[in-house]
Structure formats: C-alpha cells, structure tokens
Design a protein around this motif. Structure first.
Motif, PDB file in Angstrom:
ATOM      1  N   ALA A 155      -7.167  -8.241 -12.883  1.00 45.44           N
ATOM      2  CA  ALA A 155      -6.113  -9.064 -12.383  1.00 45.44           C
ATOM      3  C   ALA A 155      -4.740  -8.162 -12.365  1.00 45.44           C
ATOM      4  O   ALA A 155      -3.918  -8.134 -11.652  1.00 45.44           O
ATOM      5  N   TYR A 156      -4.637  -7.188 -13.447  1.00 47.24           N
ATOM      6  CA  TYR A 156      -3.477  -6.427 -13.532  1.00 47.24           C
ATOM      7  C   TYR A 156      -3.588  -5.451 -12.990  1.00 47.24           C
ATOM      8  O   TYR A 156      -2.482  -5.073 -12.013  1.00 47.24           O
ATOM      9  N   LEU A 157      -4.750  -4.692 -12.351  1.00 44.21           N
ATOM     10  CA  LEU A 157      -5.097  -3.677 -11.335  1.00 44.21           C
ATOM     11  C   LEU A 157      -4.668  -4.253 -10.067  1.00 44.21           C
ATOM     12  O   LEU A 157      -3.869  -3.407  -9.267  1.00 44.21           O
ATOM     13  N   CYS A 158      -5.174  -5.544  -9.743  1.00 46.23           N
ATOM     14  CA  CYS A 158      -4.601  -5.987  -8.684  1.00 46.23           C
ATOM     15  C   CYS A 158      -3.305  -6.351  -8.463  1.00 46.23           C
ATOM     16  O   CYS A 158      -2.846  -5.943  -7.352  1.00 46.23           O
ATOM     17  N   GLY A 159      -2.545  -6.876  -9.563  1.00 42.51           N
ATOM     18  CA  GLY A 159      -1.216  -6.868  -9.295  1.00 42.51           C
ATOM     19  C   GLY A 159      -0.611  -5.849  -9.042  1.00 42.51           C
ATOM     20  O   GLY A 159       0.231  -5.737  -8.172  1.00 42.51           O
ATOM     21  N   TRP A 160      -0.920  -4.641  -9.575  1.00 46.96           N
ATOM     22  CA  TRP A 160      -0.167  -3.458  -9.084  1.00 46.96           C
ATOM     23  C   TRP A 160      -0.432  -3.023  -7.587  1.00 46.96           C
ATOM     24  O   TRP A 160       0.393  -2.529  -6.845  1.00 46.96           O
ATOM     25  N   ILE A 161      -1.940  -3.207  -7.228  1.00 47.26           N
ATOM     26  CA  ILE A 161      -1.912  -2.944  -6.012  1.00 47.26           C
ATOM     27  C   ILE A 161      -1.432  -3.839  -4.990  1.00 47.26           C
ATOM     28  O   ILE A 161      -0.767  -3.277  -3.880  1.00 47.26           O
ATOM     29  N   VAL A 162      -1.328  -5.102  -5.185  1.00 49.01           N
ATOM     30  CA  VAL A 162      -0.671  -6.064  -4.204  1.00 49.01           C
ATOM     31  C   VAL A 162       0.929  -5.748  -4.234  1.00 49.01           C
ATOM     32  O   VAL A 162       1.479  -6.035  -3.005  1.00 49.01           O
ATOM     33  N   PHE A 163       1.480  -5.715  -5.499  1.00 48.58           N
ATOM     34  CA  PHE A 163       2.921  -5.396  -5.606  1.00 48.58           C
ATOM     35  C   PHE A 163       3.564  -4.153  -5.437  1.00 48.58           C
ATOM     36  O   PHE A 163       4.690  -4.016  -5.880  1.00 48.58           O
ATOM     37  N   TRP A 164       2.475  -3.178  -5.303  1.00 49.19           N
ATOM     38  CA  TRP A 164       2.959  -1.844  -5.327  1.00 49.19           C
ATOM     39  C   TRP A 164       4.547  -1.320  -4.624  1.00 49.19           C
ATOM     40  O   TRP A 164       5.288  -0.847  -5.626  1.00 49.19           O
ATOM     41  N   LYS A 165       4.555  -1.671  -3.460  1.00 49.82           N
ATOM     42  CA  LYS A 165       5.970  -1.360  -2.942  1.00 49.82           C
ATOM     43  C   LYS A 165       7.111  -2.391  -3.178  1.00 49.82           C
ATOM     44  O   LYS A 165       8.051  -2.113  -2.632  1.00 49.82           O
TER      45      LYS A 165
END
Length: 143
Positions: free
Chosen positions: A81-91
């Motif tokens: 979930a943390y990694l997905c959070g970074w991917i989804v909210f990267w920009k």
C-alpha cells in the motif's frame, strides 16, 4: 535479528531514495515545531531499529495463534500500500498524498509491534505516528 523487518524497511525506503535522487532541492519542512520534529525523528529511527533488532527481554514474541501469519500478511499488505501510494501520488503535492504516506507507515510500525509484542517498537511507533502525521498534514496545508 528480524530479516523480514529488514526487508520491509529496505523496501519502504526505495521510493524515498528515488524521491531524494530526483528532487535535488529536497523536502522543505514548513511546519516548524522543534519538539514535534525531534519526537518524529526519534520515533522514526527507533521504529527502523526495532523493526530489525529484537531485544529478547523486551520482545515477547507472537502472542496468539496465527499472530505470525497476521504479522507477515499485514506488514506485506501495508508495504505494498505504501509503494502504491508513492506510485499513485508521485507527481502530486496534496493533503491526501501526505495522509496516505504518513498513515500507512505509521500503521505498519504499530501492527508490527503489536503482533510481535515488540515493546520498544510499540513505544517508538506511538511516538512516531502522531508526530509524522501532524508534520505531513501541516506541511501539505502550508504549501
């Protein structure tokens, strides 16, 4: 030594290292509260240390049948979930990004401590979680 905890810490640090490498100007902390900042950092590094190191007298072990399985499952799910959070909210620079990227690791440290009855990890997570969430949300609102 907890090698699974080491793998979790190494994994959640990857997007942070990538962020640091791609954002040379770094992260600007707009919320200036020395006490909260100190407690957050102490809690963070304590969580990192006690996710990896188990002090036998203070780590009581998995306290119910299935706790070890629950620990692995919850830790794995929260890491993903943390990694997905970074991917989804990267920009994105938003309050929701700050909430996700502060609440998820807080939950990760708390559940890891509770399932393994790792007293130092629980203490550090209880210190880290509110401070990290507060700093992250205040910074998002001040931007």
């Amino acid at each position: 030594m907890n090698f699974f905890g080491l793998a979790v810490i190494a994994t959640i640090m990857v997007p942070n290292f990538i962020f640091a490498a791609t954002h040379r100007d770094g992260f600007e902390n707009l919320y200036k509260n020395r006490i909260v900042e100190f407690l957050e950092q102490a809690g963070r590094f304590g969580c990192f240390a006690f996710m990896i190191l188990n002090i036998p007298v203070l780590c009581r072990g998995f306290w119910f049948d299935g706790a070890k399985t629950a620990y692995f499952a919850a830790s794995s799910a929260l890491t993903v979930a943390y990694l997905c959070g970074w991917i989804v909210f990267w920009k994105e620079n938003s309050l929701r990004k700050s909430i996700v990227l502060s609440v998820v690791p807080s939950l990760l440290f708390l559940e890891s401590g509770f399932f393994a009855l790792n007293i130092p990890l629980i203490v550090c997570a209880v210190i880290f979680a509110p401070c990290h969430i507060l700093i992250s949300c205040k910074n998002a609102k001040m931007r």
